[in-house]
Design a protein around this motif. Structure first.
Motif, PDB file in Angstrom:
ATOM      1  N   SER A 147      58.499  12.932  39.368  1.00 17.94           N
ATOM      2  CA  SER A 147      57.381  13.100  38.178  1.00 17.94           C
ATOM      3  C   SER A 147      57.076  11.723  37.971  1.00 17.94           C
ATOM      4  N   ARG A 152      51.070  24.454  42.479  1.00 17.98           N
ATOM      5  CA  ARG A 152      51.796  24.130  41.165  1.00 17.98           C
ATOM      6  C   ARG A 152      52.102  22.764  41.123  1.00 17.98           C
ATOM      7  N   LYS A 164      52.379  20.575  37.866  1.00 18.26           N
ATOM      8  CA  LYS A 164      53.604  20.542  37.035  1.00 18.26           C
ATOM      9  C   LYS A 164      54.419  19.666  37.149  1.00 18.26           C
ATOM     10  N   SER A 215      55.047  16.679  34.465  1.00 10.34           N
ATOM     11  CA  SER A 215      55.554  17.063  33.226  1.00 10.34           C
ATOM     12  C   SER A 215      57.130  16.729  33.161  1.00 10.34           C
ATOM     13  N   GLN A 216      57.852  16.563  34.097  1.00  4.88           N
ATOM     14  CA  GLN A 216      59.143  16.195  33.906  1.00  4.88           C
ATOM     15  C   GLN A 216      59.222  14.665  34.042  1.00  4.88           C
TER      16      GLN A 216
END
Length: 291
Positions: A77, A63, A66, A69-70
């Motif tokens: 991120s 993951r 992901k 995305s933050q």
């Protein structure tokens, strides 16, 4: 905190790789063709290898994508986004140098800035954590930047910058330890403030909150003996700063001597970075009587 090998490898070698890319983006060293390919290959191997190693510390490495995305709220991120941007820009810059003997100065400058910002992003992953007072200080980003730029200068043969950087990073590391040793006490966190029971008097642990170690205890609570830490600090500073500086200053410069200086510096960086995590006192340790 628990000094996980994957995080130590990530912060040391990715910083070294992005430090190299920063100098190469500025045209240092001035190489082309196959020689440039070797330099870029080493820089990318260090940077990408370090980034990949960081995923091994994730509960679900699959993951990892992901995390990108933050970027609005997470320094992790932001660091990932900056790293990808740096690698893409420097990849285009490298193609021009290696295959066409063409140096696009503006592209290289942009890549160098992005590489520098990536190192800042890495440092802020830890520098922003208020519950670890030792990290939540201006010395943390300076330490990461200093290590990356000094290592990058060593790897790209920028001797004048490297020798100055080695002395600077050694002094800065000592200052960070002196300040860091006082940070937890200065924040005023105690078991009374942690439990909110300070208003009724002195608080002490009646018994351990768990019959066995949980995630918080494994990841956030790590206690290292003072004597052990002191010995590792001495070894770390000698290797990361003084020994490579002496090798560059007092011995005839050649490829073998340069390799010894780099190996000593990297060994020292791994030692001091282990201490960076091992000596970090997380306030959650107050609940377990470990501070």
């Amino acid at each position: 905190m628990h000094p996980a090998p994957s995080i130590i490898f990530f912060t040391v070698f990715s910083g070294l790789g992005f430090g190299m890319l920063a100098f190469m983006g500025l045209g240092k060293p001035d190489v082309s063709g196959f020689t440039a390919f070797i330099f870029f290959f080493i820089a990318y191997a260090l940077a990408v290898g370090g980034l990949i190693s960081s995923t091994f510390h994730l509960g679900n490495p699959q993951r990892a994508l992901k995390a990108f995305s933050q970027w609005k709220t997470s320094w992790l991120s932001r660091e990932g986004c900056l790293a990808v941007a740096t690698l893409l820009v420097m990849g285009l810059y490298a193609i021009g140098i290696i295959f066409f003997n063409t140096r696009i100065g503006l592209l290289g400058l942009l890549g160098a800035i992005l590489a520098f910002c990536t190192v800042i992003g890495t440092s802020m992953i830890y520098g922003q954590i208020k519950t670890v007072p030792r990290w939540h200080h201006w010395t943390t980003p300076l330490i990461y930047i200093g290590y990356a730029m000094t290592g990058g200068a060593l790897m790209t043969g920028q001797l004048r910058i490297a020798t100055a950087g080695l002395v600077t990073i050694g002094a800065l590391q000592v200052v960070a330890w002196i300040i860091g040793d006082k940070r937890f006490a200065e924040e005023g966190s105690t078991i009374e403030t942690a439990t909110g029971l300070g208003t009724i008097g002195k608080v002490r642990m009646f018994e351990a909150p768990h019959s066995s170690k949980n995630y918080l205890m494994k990841e956030m609570v790590h206690v290292i003996g003072r004597k052990h830490a002191r010995n590792l600090r001495i070894i770390g500073v000698l290797l990361v700063s003084l020994i490579p500086w002496a090798l560059l200053m007092f011995f005839p410069f050649n490829h073998f001597m340069a390799l010894l200086a780099v190996l000593a510096h990297v060994a020292g960086a791994l030692t001091t970075r282990w201490l960076f995590f091992a000596e970090a006192e997380h306030t959650v340790g107050l609940y377990y009587g470990q501070r």
